[in-house]
Design an enzyme around this catalytic site. Structure first.
Site, PDB file in Angstrom:
ATOM      1  N   LYS A  90       0.831  -1.216   0.000  1.00  0.00           N
ATOM      2  CA  LYS A  90       0.000   0.000   0.000  1.00  0.00           C
ATOM      3  C   LYS A  90       0.856   1.254   0.000  1.00  0.00           C
ATOM      4  CE  LYS A  90      -4.483  -1.481   1.519  1.00  0.00           C
ATOM      5  NZ  LYS A  90      -5.602  -1.343   2.441  1.00  0.00           N
TER       6      LYS A  90
ATOM      7  N   LYS B  98      -3.486 -11.954  -6.735  1.00  0.00           N
ATOM      8  CA  LYS B  98      -4.837 -12.168  -6.189  1.00  0.00           C
ATOM      9  C   LYS B  98      -5.853 -11.215  -6.806  1.00  0.00           C
ATOM     10  CE  LYS B  98      -5.322  -9.135  -2.313  1.00  0.00           C
ATOM     11  NZ  LYS B  98      -5.725  -8.726  -1.040  1.00  0.00           N
TER      12      LYS B  98
ATOM     13  N   LYS C  84      -9.918  -5.604  -5.289  1.00  0.00           N
ATOM     14  CA  LYS C  84     -10.877  -4.566  -5.668  1.00  0.00           C
ATOM     15  C   LYS C  84     -10.176  -3.329  -6.234  1.00  0.00           C
ATOM     16  CE  LYS C  84     -11.528  -4.154  -0.701  1.00  0.00           C
ATOM     17  NZ  LYS C  84     -12.433  -4.424   0.371  1.00  0.00           N
TER      18      LYS C  84
HETATM   19  P1  TYM Z   1     -10.355  -6.824   3.112  1.00  0.00           P
HETATM   20  O1  TYM Z   1     -11.453  -5.838   3.300  1.00  0.00           O
HETATM   21  O2  TYM Z   1      -9.268  -6.503   2.154  1.00  0.00           O
HETATM   22  O3  TYM Z   1     -10.970  -8.217   2.684  1.00  0.00           O
HETATM   23  C1  TYM Z   1     -12.059  -8.804   3.382  1.00  0.00           C
HETATM   24  C2  TYM Z   1     -11.900 -10.311   3.419  1.00  0.00           C
HETATM   25  O4  TYM Z   1     -11.834 -10.833   2.079  1.00  0.00           O
HETATM   26  C3  TYM Z   1     -10.688 -11.660   1.930  1.00  0.00           C
HETATM   27  N1  TYM Z   1     -10.189 -11.546   0.546  1.00  0.00           N
HETATM   28  C4  TYM Z   1      -9.977 -12.604  -0.260  1.00  0.00           C
HETATM   29  N2  TYM Z   1     -10.157 -13.931  -0.073  1.00  0.00           N
HETATM   30  C5  TYM Z   1      -9.860 -14.755  -1.118  1.00  0.00           C
HETATM   31  N3  TYM Z   1      -9.411 -14.304  -2.316  1.00  0.00           N
HETATM   32  C6  TYM Z   1      -9.222 -12.990  -2.553  1.00  0.00           C
HETATM   33  N4  TYM Z   1      -8.795 -12.566  -3.729  1.00  0.00           N
HETATM   34  C7  TYM Z   1      -9.515 -12.066  -1.487  1.00  0.00           C
HETATM   35  N5  TYM Z   1      -9.443 -10.716  -1.375  1.00  0.00           N
HETATM   36  C8  TYM Z   1      -9.859 -10.419  -0.124  1.00  0.00           C
HETATM   37  C9  TYM Z   1      -9.684 -11.113   2.936  1.00  0.00           C
HETATM   38  O5  TYM Z   1      -8.706 -12.066   3.278  1.00  0.00           O
HETATM   39  C10 TYM Z   1     -10.583 -10.760   4.098  1.00  0.00           C
HETATM   40  O6  TYM Z   1     -10.838 -11.892   4.892  1.00  0.00           O
HETATM   41  N6  TYM Z   1      -7.585  -6.031   7.183  1.00  0.00           N
HETATM   42  C11 TYM Z   1      -8.767  -6.677   6.680  1.00  0.00           C
HETATM   43  C12 TYM Z   1     -10.037  -6.259   7.360  1.00  0.00           C
HETATM   44  C13 TYM Z   1     -10.008  -6.423   8.843  1.00  0.00           C
HETATM   45  C14 TYM Z   1     -10.159  -7.652   9.549  1.00  0.00           C
HETATM   46  C15 TYM Z   1     -10.090  -7.290  10.927  1.00  0.00           C
HETATM   47  C16 TYM Z   1     -10.320  -8.967   9.142  1.00  0.00           C
HETATM   48  C17 TYM Z   1      -9.876  -5.436   9.753  1.00  0.00           C
HETATM   49  N7  TYM Z   1      -9.934  -5.943  11.037  1.00  0.00           N
HETATM   50  C18 TYM Z   1     -10.191  -8.272  11.902  1.00  0.00           C
HETATM   51  C19 TYM Z   1     -10.430  -9.936  10.140  1.00  0.00           C
HETATM   52  C20 TYM Z   1     -10.363  -9.595  11.511  1.00  0.00           C
HETATM   53  C21 TYM Z   1      -8.913  -6.349   5.204  1.00  0.00           C
HETATM   54  O7  TYM Z   1      -8.437  -5.343   4.743  1.00  0.00           O
HETATM   55  O8  TYM Z   1      -9.716  -7.205   4.517  1.00  0.00           O
END
Ligand code: TYM
Length: 334
Positions: free
Chosen positions: A115, A197, A200
């Site tokens: 990032k 991967k 978004k």
């Molecule tokens: P975020 O918002 O980027 O993504 C949300 C969830 O989606 C999963 N994910 C994927 N899984 C499979 N293939 C992909 N291409 C893919 N892209 C995204 C992510 O692994 C995630 O589970 N930091 C976290 C949000 C967060 C969080 C937390 C998660 C904040 N506090 C506490 C768990 C527990 C994030 O940015 O996810």
């Protein structure tokens, strides 16, 4: 553990257009696991501002994500679905945990490196300490299990390290959480570059299937997905594009790799890609319809926003008060 039940926490960011990766890697598992645990599903709006956001847009997307949780099948009466910013304990615990996390640990986080490369004009302190806020999210709820995609594993490992470090100093304050990684779909790759991967923030529209994509767009993107010059539908490291499509297909329809390989034996990529598209539509179309219906139910959603913010704060504050006492903050006078 919370009130004698094992607890589950997970969160998603409301930034950008959610992708099929978010659904198959996270949201789908939330729905399957909801009855087994005391659950907390958070819209992590505080994490979102580590990258500049348009305020009106962020508010809208946060509400849409909260609605989407419910549309996906999470019962808001049983599951605590809420906004991170409505529960001030997150930010308060994050501050304390900042003082128990090392610069070296945070410098090693790949998400920070990615990032900060992408937003070189805004490498703010929040971006750096982002994983500490994530640790606070999880540890506030004495969380046993955290369903996430593989890309969040490094953050989860750090959360465990922080919890263990804190417990070693002050006794058993935090439950040390385990990640829950689904059998399929834990790392959905880009349809255009299957070594990266699905994300978004990808600039190539054809690389990602968005949760709100209409059926014709989903079919088109699947048909255009990069595969290889072979024709065999087989899972393997030498076939990243096809393997990714197999993962998507089997994750949508709960099938094994062997079943999928057998189903498409001798059929070629054209037939297979069409079937993948149909499988994705069969999962996303009902989700979109329910989302559209719920979006009109303002009072219904508002009721749960209020109710669940209170519920989350109740449990989170219990942990926070314990931590504050342990580190030596003066007791409150009642
Ligand atoms: P975020 O918002 O980027 O993504 C949300 C969830 O989606 C999963 N994910 C994927 N899984 C499979 N293939 C992909 N291409 C893919 N892209 C995204 C992510 O692994 C995630 O589970 N930091 C976290 C949000 C967060 C969080 C937390 C998660 C904040 N506090 C506490 C768990 C527990 C994030 O940015 O996810």
């Amino acid at each position: 553990m919370i009130d004698g039940r094992k607890s589950l926490f997970s969160g998603m960011q409301a930034t950008g257009n959610l992708t099929l990766g978010n659904y198959l890697g996270a949201l789908k598992n939330f729905v399957t696991l909801q009855d087994e645990y005391e659950t907390f599903f958070c819209v992590v709006d505080e994490h979102s501002i580590t990258v500049r956001q348009d305020p009106a847009e962020l508010r809208k997307r946060a509400r849409n994500l909260l609605t989407l949780y419910i549309a996906a099948g999470l019962d808001p009466e049983k599951n605590c679905i809420y906004y991170q910013s409505h529960c001030s304990a997150h930010a308060e615990l994050a501050w304390i945990l900042n003082c128990y996390t090392y610069m070296g640990e945070l410098s090693r986080m790949t998400q920070f490196k990615d990032k900060s490369a992408k937003h070189a004009d805004n490498i703010n302190a929040g971006l750096f300490t982002y994983p500490v806020l994530m640790a606070a999210d999880i540890l506030l709820f004495q969380t046993d299990v955290v369903p996430v995609g593989i890309d969040q594993m490094q953050h989860l490992e750090l959360t465990r390290d922080i919890a263990i470090r804190f417990n070693n100093i002050y006794g058993d304050v935090f439950t040390v959480p385990e990640a829950y990684i689904g059998k399929a779909g834990a790392k959905i790759m880009s349809l255009q570059d299957p070594l990266h991967k699905m994300s978004k923030s990808d600039e190539n529209e054809n690389a990602s299937i968005y949760l709100m994509d209409p059926p014709d767009a989903i079919m088109r993107k699947c048909k255009r997905a990069v595969t290889d010059s072979d024709t065999e539908v087989r899972y393997g490291e030498d076939k990243p594009g096809v393997s990714n499509l197999i993962d998507i297909y089997r994750s949508c329809l709960s099938k094994s790799v062997e079943e999928v390989e057998k189903e498409f034996e001798g059929k070629g990529y054209g037939v297979f890609k069409e079937a993948v598209g149909e499988a994705v539509v069969s999962v996303l179309k009902p989700l979109q319809d329910e989302f559209a219906r719920l979006s009109k139910e303002k009072d219904y959603i508002d009721k749960y926003i209020k109710q669940n913010a209170e519920k989350a704060s109740y449990y989170a504050n219990k942990t926070l008060r314990k931590v504050q006492k342990k580190v030596g903050f003066p007791e409150r006078i009642r």
